[in-house]
Write a protein that holds these residues in place. Structure first.
Motif, PDB file in Angstrom:
ATOM      1  N   MET A  73       0.834  -1.204   0.000  1.00  0.00           N
ATOM      2  CA  MET A  73       0.000   0.000   0.000  1.00  0.00           C
ATOM      3  C   MET A  73       0.868   1.254   0.000  1.00  0.00           C
ATOM      4  O   MET A  73       1.911   1.292   0.638  1.00  0.00           O
ATOM      5  CB  MET A  73      -0.882   0.017   1.245  1.00  0.00           C
ATOM      6  CG  MET A  73      -2.074  -0.934   1.129  1.00  0.00           C
ATOM      7  SD  MET A  73      -3.513  -0.316   2.002  1.00  0.00           S
ATOM      8  CE  MET A  73      -2.913  -0.096   3.650  1.00  0.00           C
ATOM      9  N   ILE A  74       0.408   2.233  -0.711  1.00  0.00           N
ATOM     10  CA  ILE A  74       1.186   3.465  -0.805  1.00  0.00           C
ATOM     11  C   ILE A  74       1.092   4.267   0.493  1.00  0.00           C
ATOM     12  O   ILE A  74       2.047   4.906   0.897  1.00  0.00           O
ATOM     13  CB  ILE A  74       0.659   4.307  -1.992  1.00  0.00           C
ATOM     14  CG1 ILE A  74       0.875   3.542  -3.293  1.00  0.00           C
ATOM     15  CG2 ILE A  74       1.341   5.655  -2.051  1.00  0.00           C
ATOM     16  CD1 ILE A  74       0.263   4.209  -4.504  1.00  0.00           C
ATOM     17  N   TYR A  75      -0.053   4.221   1.123  1.00  0.00           N
ATOM     18  CA  TYR A  75      -0.275   5.069   2.296  1.00  0.00           C
ATOM     19  C   TYR A  75      -0.563   4.229   3.545  1.00  0.00           C
ATOM     20  O   TYR A  75      -1.190   3.168   3.455  1.00  0.00           O
ATOM     21  CB  TYR A  75      -1.437   6.030   2.039  1.00  0.00           C
ATOM     22  CG  TYR A  75      -1.112   7.016   0.954  1.00  0.00           C
ATOM     23  CD1 TYR A  75      -0.258   8.092   1.209  1.00  0.00           C
ATOM     24  CD2 TYR A  75      -1.603   6.859  -0.334  1.00  0.00           C
ATOM     25  CE1 TYR A  75       0.070   8.993   0.211  1.00  0.00           C
ATOM     26  CE2 TYR A  75      -1.277   7.758  -1.343  1.00  0.00           C
ATOM     27  CZ  TYR A  75      -0.430   8.823  -1.062  1.00  0.00           C
ATOM     28  OH  TYR A  75      -0.101   9.707  -2.051  1.00  0.00           O
ATOM     29  N   ARG A 129      -7.953   2.147  -5.326  1.00  0.00           N
ATOM     30  CA  ARG A 129      -6.966   2.583  -6.324  1.00  0.00           C
ATOM     31  C   ARG A 129      -5.988   3.570  -5.695  1.00  0.00           C
ATOM     32  O   ARG A 129      -4.792   3.538  -5.964  1.00  0.00           O
ATOM     33  CB  ARG A 129      -7.662   3.274  -7.502  1.00  0.00           C
ATOM     34  CG  ARG A 129      -8.378   2.348  -8.391  1.00  0.00           C
ATOM     35  CD  ARG A 129      -9.253   3.106  -9.384  1.00  0.00           C
ATOM     36  NE  ARG A 129      -9.928   2.131 -10.232  1.00  0.00           N
ATOM     37  CZ  ARG A 129      -9.376   1.541 -11.274  1.00  0.00           C
ATOM     38  NH1 ARG A 129      -8.163   1.864 -11.640  1.00  0.00           N
ATOM     39  NH2 ARG A 129     -10.035   0.647 -11.980  1.00  0.00           N
ATOM     40  N   THR A 130      -6.525   4.461  -4.884  1.00  0.00           N
ATOM     41  CA  THR A 130      -5.682   5.464  -4.241  1.00  0.00           C
ATOM     42  C   THR A 130      -4.602   4.816  -3.385  1.00  0.00           C
ATOM     43  O   THR A 130      -3.470   5.293  -3.314  1.00  0.00           O
ATOM     44  CB  THR A 130      -6.570   6.380  -3.362  1.00  0.00           C
ATOM     45  OG1 THR A 130      -7.534   6.974  -4.208  1.00  0.00           O
ATOM     46  CG2 THR A 130      -5.757   7.445  -2.675  1.00  0.00           C
ATOM     47  N   LEU A 131      -4.961   3.712  -2.762  1.00  0.00           N
ATOM     48  CA  LEU A 131      -4.003   3.018  -1.920  1.00  0.00           C
ATOM     49  C   LEU A 131      -3.017   2.197  -2.743  1.00  0.00           C
ATOM     50  O   LEU A 131      -2.110   1.581  -2.202  1.00  0.00           O
ATOM     51  CB  LEU A 131      -4.743   2.074  -0.967  1.00  0.00           C
ATOM     52  CG  LEU A 131      -5.678   2.736   0.041  1.00  0.00           C
ATOM     53  CD1 LEU A 131      -6.363   1.686   0.882  1.00  0.00           C
ATOM     54  CD2 LEU A 131      -4.900   3.690   0.926  1.00  0.00           C
ATOM     55  N   GLY A 132      -3.204   2.170  -4.045  1.00  0.00           N
ATOM     56  CA  GLY A 132      -2.338   1.339  -4.884  1.00  0.00           C
ATOM     57  C   GLY A 132      -2.708  -0.115  -4.779  1.00  0.00           C
ATOM     58  O   GLY A 132      -1.899  -0.999  -5.046  1.00  0.00           O
ATOM     59  N   ASN A 181     -12.489   3.628  -6.071  1.00  0.00           N
ATOM     60  CA  ASN A 181     -11.508   4.718  -6.119  1.00  0.00           C
ATOM     61  C   ASN A 181     -10.569   4.718  -4.921  1.00  0.00           C
ATOM     62  O   ASN A 181      -9.372   4.958  -5.061  1.00  0.00           O
ATOM     63  CB  ASN A 181     -12.224   6.070  -6.183  1.00  0.00           C
ATOM     64  CG  ASN A 181     -12.575   6.464  -7.591  1.00  0.00           C
ATOM     65  OD1 ASN A 181     -11.728   6.932  -8.336  1.00  0.00           O
ATOM     66  ND2 ASN A 181     -13.819   6.249  -7.979  1.00  0.00           N
ATOM     67  N   ASN A 209      -3.269  -3.248 -11.677  1.00  0.00           N
ATOM     68  CA  ASN A 209      -2.104  -3.332 -10.803  1.00  0.00           C
ATOM     69  C   ASN A 209      -2.181  -4.448  -9.769  1.00  0.00           C
ATOM     70  O   ASN A 209      -1.341  -4.537  -8.900  1.00  0.00           O
ATOM     71  CB  ASN A 209      -1.923  -2.005 -10.057  1.00  0.00           C
ATOM     72  CG  ASN A 209      -1.337  -0.969 -10.974  1.00  0.00           C
ATOM     73  OD1 ASN A 209      -0.809  -1.316 -12.020  1.00  0.00           O
ATOM     74  ND2 ASN A 209      -1.446   0.287 -10.612  1.00  0.00           N
ATOM     75  N   ASP A 220      -3.584  12.580   3.545  1.00  0.00           N
ATOM     76  CA  ASP A 220      -3.178  12.384   2.149  1.00  0.00           C
ATOM     77  C   ASP A 220      -4.326  11.816   1.329  1.00  0.00           C
ATOM     78  O   ASP A 220      -4.564  12.236   0.195  1.00  0.00           O
ATOM     79  CB  ASP A 220      -1.971  11.438   2.069  1.00  0.00           C
ATOM     80  CG  ASP A 220      -0.719  12.083   2.616  1.00  0.00           C
ATOM     81  OD1 ASP A 220      -0.194  12.979   1.951  1.00  0.00           O
ATOM     82  OD2 ASP A 220      -0.285  11.720   3.718  1.00  0.00           O
ATOM     83  N   ILE A 266      -6.391  13.567  -1.870  1.00  0.00           N
ATOM     84  CA  ILE A 266      -6.541  12.959  -3.196  1.00  0.00           C
ATOM     85  C   ILE A 266      -8.006  12.932  -3.609  1.00  0.00           C
ATOM     86  O   ILE A 266      -8.336  13.201  -4.755  1.00  0.00           O
ATOM     87  CB  ILE A 266      -5.961  11.523  -3.179  1.00  0.00           C
ATOM     88  CG1 ILE A 266      -4.457  11.577  -2.966  1.00  0.00           C
ATOM     89  CG2 ILE A 266      -6.290  10.787  -4.467  1.00  0.00           C
ATOM     90  CD1 ILE A 266      -3.840  10.263  -2.549  1.00  0.00           C
TER      91      ILE A 266
END
Lengths: 185, 981
Positions: A1-3, A163-166, A160, A180, A106, A110
């Motif tokens: 996860m990105i965040y 997706r934001t979290l990758g 969404n 992804n 964050d 977004i």
């Protein structure tokens, strides 16, 4: 996860839409020991109840679902008409999400055009805004934010947010395999 | 490092111990950590890096930053990206790039034949020469030949773009000396700031010079400032980030090229600031002479950057050509780096005294100009001409440094609609009056002395902090060692006698001085016309180095002052931005919003084909069985409704509760027909008009209690109706005590329809009496079904007996499954919107977007009965009266039956008199295969249609005319007995 954040789709909560003059609403809420907030786009709390001022002559009352029957008896239809206010249950219209963790700001940056800095959106902030271009309710929680969107948009918002979290959903709601997601061969 | 390396042994902001491998045009090279792609190629002695856009002339590296006009590259592999300035690509391990505008390579480019025909393809040639047979015949070929880099053919395999919003008190664009000074000033006040810089390192021009601050290398001051800013919580610093657009209300759009989470490809910030400080510096412009685009012709400031920052020698023997003072400092750095200066050519008779005698034995040619570069793939020599005598002299060199003066980077300021003025002393345009809360400082404001820049930044920082309500702390500017005065003499071209097509004013777009003169001769002398005629200043470069030269050339040719010419519009993006960065995470299923009902997953599981049906709702179109064609599926579903039993998900229908003592007044104003006599528990169909008397929407409104109503609207128009009502209440009748609450998704709806609908209901455990006597058509009953709280409405959109069962959305799936369980033995069939369309067309019920096309009123649709004669007023009443008082022929709703019952006409097809190719007299609004009539039927809006019933009409379709008979617009149960049963 990105965040570093946890996003949860929350269970149904009890929500009432209140419209009328502040004085009339105030009198109607006495039974719940709840006072309307002093500032627009903020909320007040009393016990299990939270009341947010979301527009001219417009409030939203939030409570756990277990309070639904209690509130329905408080807001008996005939009584509200006599008081010349409108109190309508809208619990099923909303899907709540929690966005919590160190990076909650964050995620909000977004998905929403609102300034979530505490100087602009205070700790008792309670407002309508947009989440992924969709009308949404926003309020703070202890570790981040709660958002509520029209339930028909819940899958879109969930799509969404992931997706934001990758971390896109394995099969998105268009029925296609997410790009992804490494779990899909 | 390859053989013939031009890398200096010491100095620069590169790390020689960290070797980076990369590929350019298929050849492997090595560079150092800290290199740009341009500096690494230069260090590897690669001078031919691109071909030009139109003539495919050899091009090299001219700049050092985003002003680069000549060399653009296409990035390959996972980092695939279109046209990017070669100078802004930070070198990374494994980077792959190729030059643009050439095939196969810049060294051997087949399209360089264009140079042979350059005299035949000047600016605007295609407007005149490619007219026959058609421009569109040539267009794809022209675009293939030009077109810069190819867009990546597929999305990146991993990683994602991100777009986010941000807010701050002060946004500072640029982290050069001015930006850093201003940022420090504001940051210490406690204001929320964002500092954006497009370089790979902060410091701006300080990185490229040997400037001392407070007696120490400027790098120390830069690092100290950055350290302090990075330790402040109120500071967000975005490096390698370009501010590329300035929108209304101080919204600046910034794209971060390498954001920190490695999963992100790029991140775009939409930053709304209370104040914006533009410290974007200045761009050195080139000079115009013959072959001024050859590889080896470079901006003087770029040469300085390659020497001091990248420790790379752009050449060995150089000529410097200037019209201003700044190039002299470059000369000193070049000499220090070991470059031989063959001559300094200054067009001025008397340059500033401090520069009258440059270091050592350098030949200093004042009152001279460079007229021509000799050499094709690389500068070999330059021709000089004395302005006094006209004598021509050739000097051998491999590098020509040009400095045509400095243009403040006013792009963002101008995008914000700030005005510019021409400043004679600087020979350029500078910011004049700001249109938003912003200010340009330092070089961006036309201040070029370092000490002056610091003072300007301090003042701007103080002012911004105070404007945002913060207290400022005392802060002093560093002391700059050199602060030489700047003077310039305008020079727009040095060779007016030779207007061959190789003196470039806009190098990126291959626009020559000749092209500008041609545009003026053709009557396109206004600067915006020159831009469009020549393409000068357009495209991805946006004329960074060329615009002012074009304006100067126009002014010269027309013999007017530059101030009178003005500038063209500065457009975003300031630098090339990837489309993915603009879109952010919006891709695939997240491009457009979509809405689901609680039963959506059931529909999908049952095999429904889902699609958007208005207002973002994705609904079942049809439920095909294996082996069924689409038409067979629709027929099966429609027939089941007519003859047996069907169910559909009607949840998306718009729903509102209206309450308050003035509720009925509002409803009476909204609808054309009367509602005041409606009884509790009953509903009525109504039509709403816009203020200009056209149908806005239709639906049924029920009376729940006194002063309390439930209104339904069409699915697609629910939000429009809500806005319509809110507008009316807030503007026209703010004093009314009426409350309206949207409830579309509070209540979900399963609609049972067909002759056996009541049989299903009778098997349900309910306290509602569903008999026709107790529950008449248009009735509403509240109660429970299977213990679930419900509101059941008897309305019909299919023309059959129909019950709309509304439950709270939490219970929708449970109800739906229960109905299906009970209905299964009765062959209950779920139907989609396609079958619904057939059923409503058979009945002649109107549909928004079909019969209600934005022009129709109720009379047009044969609904005069819905226009109340008793009501004093309602929205649209007067407009309809005025329009119909004109007695003009109107298009009216009719039915159509084709002569051939198996022939379907096309929806939207025009009807023309006798089927001739004439102005249409109407169009087909809907056309279906009717299961009730076993033939095709259609609805149409036709001029004077009702008076023509029984007559012939003709539908024109491509290559055919279909004869039809005009009928009443109802093909099934004209008396509506079935739905009232």
């Amino acid at each position: 996860m990105i965040y570093d954040v946890s996003i949860q789709q929350l269970d149904l909560s009890c929500t009432f839409d209140l419209k009328g003059s502040q004085a009339d609403i105030s009198s109607c809420l006495k039974e719940l020991c709840l006072e309307p907030p002093k500032q627009p786009n903020t909320g007040t709390m009393s016990g299990k109840f939270t009341l947010g001022w979301v527009g001219p002559n417009h409030w939203l009352l939030l409570a756990p679902q277990s309070e639904e029957q209690t509130l329905m008896s408080v807001f008996d239809a005939q009584k509200t008409i006599e008081r010349n206010i409108s109190v309508i249950e809208v619990s099923d219209m909303f899907q709540f999400f929690s966005i919590e963790g160190p990076d909650a700001h964050d995620i909000l940056a977004i998905c929403s055009p609102i300034d979530s800095h505490v100087t602009a959106f205070p700790k008792n902030g309670f407002t309508y805004t947009k989440i992924f271009d969709t009308k949404a309710l926003l309020l703070r929680s202890i570790r981040g934010f709660h958002i509520a969107v029209d339930r028909s948009y819940a899958d879109f918002i969930n799509d969404n947010l992931h997706r934001t979290l990758g971390n896109p959903l394995p099969i998105n709601h268009a029925g296609r395999v997410a790009k992804n997601n490494n779990n899909i061969s | 490092m390859s053989k013939g390396s031009r890398r200096l042994k010491t100095g620069g902001e590169i790390d020689r111990s960290q070797i980076i491998n990369f590929e350019f045009n298929g050849t492997q090279y090595q560079g150092c950590q800290g290199d740009s792609l341009a500096s690494a190629l230069m260090a590897n002695n690669v001078s031919l890096t691109a071909r030009s856009f139109k003539y495919h002339r050899p091009r090299g590296i001219m700049g050092a930053n985003s002003e680069e006009p000549a060399s653009y590259v296409e990035l390959l592999g996972d980092a695939a990206s279109g046209s990017q300035p070669i100078t802004t690509i930070v070198l990374r391990e494994g980077l792959r790039a190729k030059a643009v505008n050439c095939w196969p390579t810049p060294s051997f480019d087949l399209m360089s034949v264009n140079q042979l025909i350059k005299n035949f393809i000047p600016a605007g040639f295609y407007y005149k020469t490619l007219m026959w047979p058609n421009w569109h015949f040539f267009e794809p070929h022209i675009r293939r030949i030009a077109g810069l880099a190819k867009a990546p053919e597929r999305a990146p395999m991993s990683g994602q773009y991100e777009s986010r919003y941000w807010f701050c008190d002060v946004l500072i664009v640029g982290a050069g000396p001015a930006g850093l000074m201003a940022a420090l000033t504001v940051a210490r006040s406690g204001a929320r700031i964002v500092l954006v810089d497009d370089g790979s390192l902060p410091g701006g021009d300080l990185l490229n010079t040997k400037e001392l601050l407070n007696g120490q290398p400027s790098k120390i001051w830069v690092n100290n400032v950055i350290d302090e800013l990075d330790n402040l919580k109120n500071v967000l610093r975005l490096q390698e980030s370009s501010a590329w657009a300035y929108r209304e209300q101080n919204l600046v759009i910034v794209t971060e090229r390498h954001p920190a989470p490695k999963q992100l490809i790029q991140r775009t910030w939409r930053i709304r600031a209370r104040r914006v400080i533009i410290a974007s510096g200045a761009i050195e412009r080139t000079l115009v002479f013959k072959n001024n685009d050859r590889p080896g012709v470079m901006l003087a400031s770029a040469v300085q950057a390659y020497i001091n920052r990248y420790a790379t020698l752009p050449g060995k023997r150089a000529v410097i050509f200037t019209n201003n003072d700044s190039a002299y400092q470059v000369a000193e750095d070049m000499i220090a780096a070991g470059i031989e200066i063959a001559a300094i050519v200054d067009c001025r008779k008397d340059p500033a005294p401090t520069h009258a005698s440059p270091t050592g034995d350098i030949v200093h040619k004042t009152n001279h100009v460079v007229t021509k570069v000799v050499g094709r793939r690389r500068v070999r020599a330059v021709n000089l001409r004395s302005n006094a005598t006209g004598d021509i002299k050739t000097i051998a060199c491999d590098l020509l440094c040009v400095s045509g003066g400095w243009n403040p980077t006013v792009h963002l300021f101008s995008q914000a609609r700030g005005s510019l003025r021409y400043e004679d002393s600087l020979s350029t345009f500078v910011p004049d009056t700001a249109a938003q809360a912003n200010v340009c400082i330092g070089a961006a404001a036309g201040k070029f002395g370092l000490q002056e820049i610091f003072a300007d930044a301090l003042e701007a920082g103080h002012r911004a902090a105070i404007d945002c309500g913060f207290k400022i702390l005392e802060l002093s500017a560093p002391i700059a060692q050199t602060s030489a005065p700047y003077s310039i003499e305008a020079l727009w071209h040095s060779n007016s006698d030779d207007l061959s097509a190789s003196s470039f004013v806009d190098i990126q777009n291959d626009v020559t001085l000749h092209d500008v003169h041609l545009a003026i001769r053709e009557g396109f002398g206004a600067i915006e016309h020159v831009k469009r005629y020549t393409t000068g200043g357009m495209g991805i470069d946006q004329g960074k180095t060329g615009n002012i030269n074009i304006i100067g050339a126009v002014a010269n040719q027309m013999n007017v002052a530059l101030a009178e010419i003005g500038t063209t519009t500065y457009r975003s993006p300031f630098v090339p931005i990837e489309l993915g960065a603009i879109a952010g995470g919006r891709e695939d299923s997240a491009v457009l919003p979509y809405r689901h009902t609680p039963i959506t997953q059931w529909h999908k599981d049952y095999g429904a084909t889902m699609y958007e049906s208005g207002a973002h709702w994705r609904r079942p179109g049809y439920y095909a069985k294996v082996g069924e064609s689409l038409q067979q599926t629709i027929n099966r579903e429609a027939l089941a409704t007519r003859e047996n039993l069907a169910i559909y998900d009607g949840s998306p229908l718009g729903k509102f509760e209206i309450s308050g003592q003035d509720a009925i007044k509002l409803i009476e104003m909204l609808y054309t027909n009367q509602f005041s006599n409606l009884k509790v528990g009953m509903g009525r169909y109504g039509v709403m008009l816009t203020e200009d008397g056209r149908i806005l929407d239709d639906g049924v409104t029920f009376k729940l209690h006194d002063d309390h109503y439930l209104m339904s609207t069409s699915t697609a128009n629910a939000q429009t109706v809500y806005r319509h009502i809110q507008r009316f209440l807030q503007i026209e009748r703010p004093e009314w005590r009426v409350w309206i609450t949207p409830l579309t998704t509070q209540w979900s709806n399963a609609t049972l329809c067909g002759p056996k609908a009541r049989q299903v209901l009778s098997q349900l455990n309910s306290d509602i009496d569903f008999s026709s006597h107790a529950f008449p058509f248009m009735g509403l009953r509240e109660g429970t079904i299977e213990g679930i709280k419900t509101r059941v409405c008897r309305v019909s959109f299919t023309g059959e007996l129909s019950f709309e069962i509304n439950v709270r959305s939490r219970d929708a799936l449970k109800l739906w499954e229960r109905l299906f369980e009970i209905g299964k033995p009765l062959d209950l069939v779920p139907i989609g919107s396609e079958a619904n369309h057939v059923l409503r067309v058979e009945k002649g019920f109107l549909s928004l977007g079909h019969e209600v096309d934005g022009t129709a009123d109720p009379y047009d649709l044969g609904m005069s009965w819905v226009m109340s004669k008793q009501k004093a007023d309602y929205i649209g009443k007067r407009a309809v009266k005025v329009r119909r008082g004109q007695n003009r022929a109107r298009r009216e709703l009719v039915g159509l039956l084709t002569d051939d019952p198996y022939r379907l006409v096309t929806e939207g097809a025009p009807l023309t008199p006798d089927g001739k190719l004439e102005a249409s007299e109407g169009f087909v609004t809907a056309s279906v295969w009717s299961v009730a009539r076993s033939r095709s039927v259609a609805l149409a809006l036709l001029a004077d249609g009702r008076n023509r019933i029984g007559q012939k009409a003709y539908v024109r379709i491509k290559n055919d005319v279909i004869p039809v008979t005009i009928t009443q617009p109802c093909f099934y149960d004209a008396d509506s007995e079935l739905m009232r049963s």
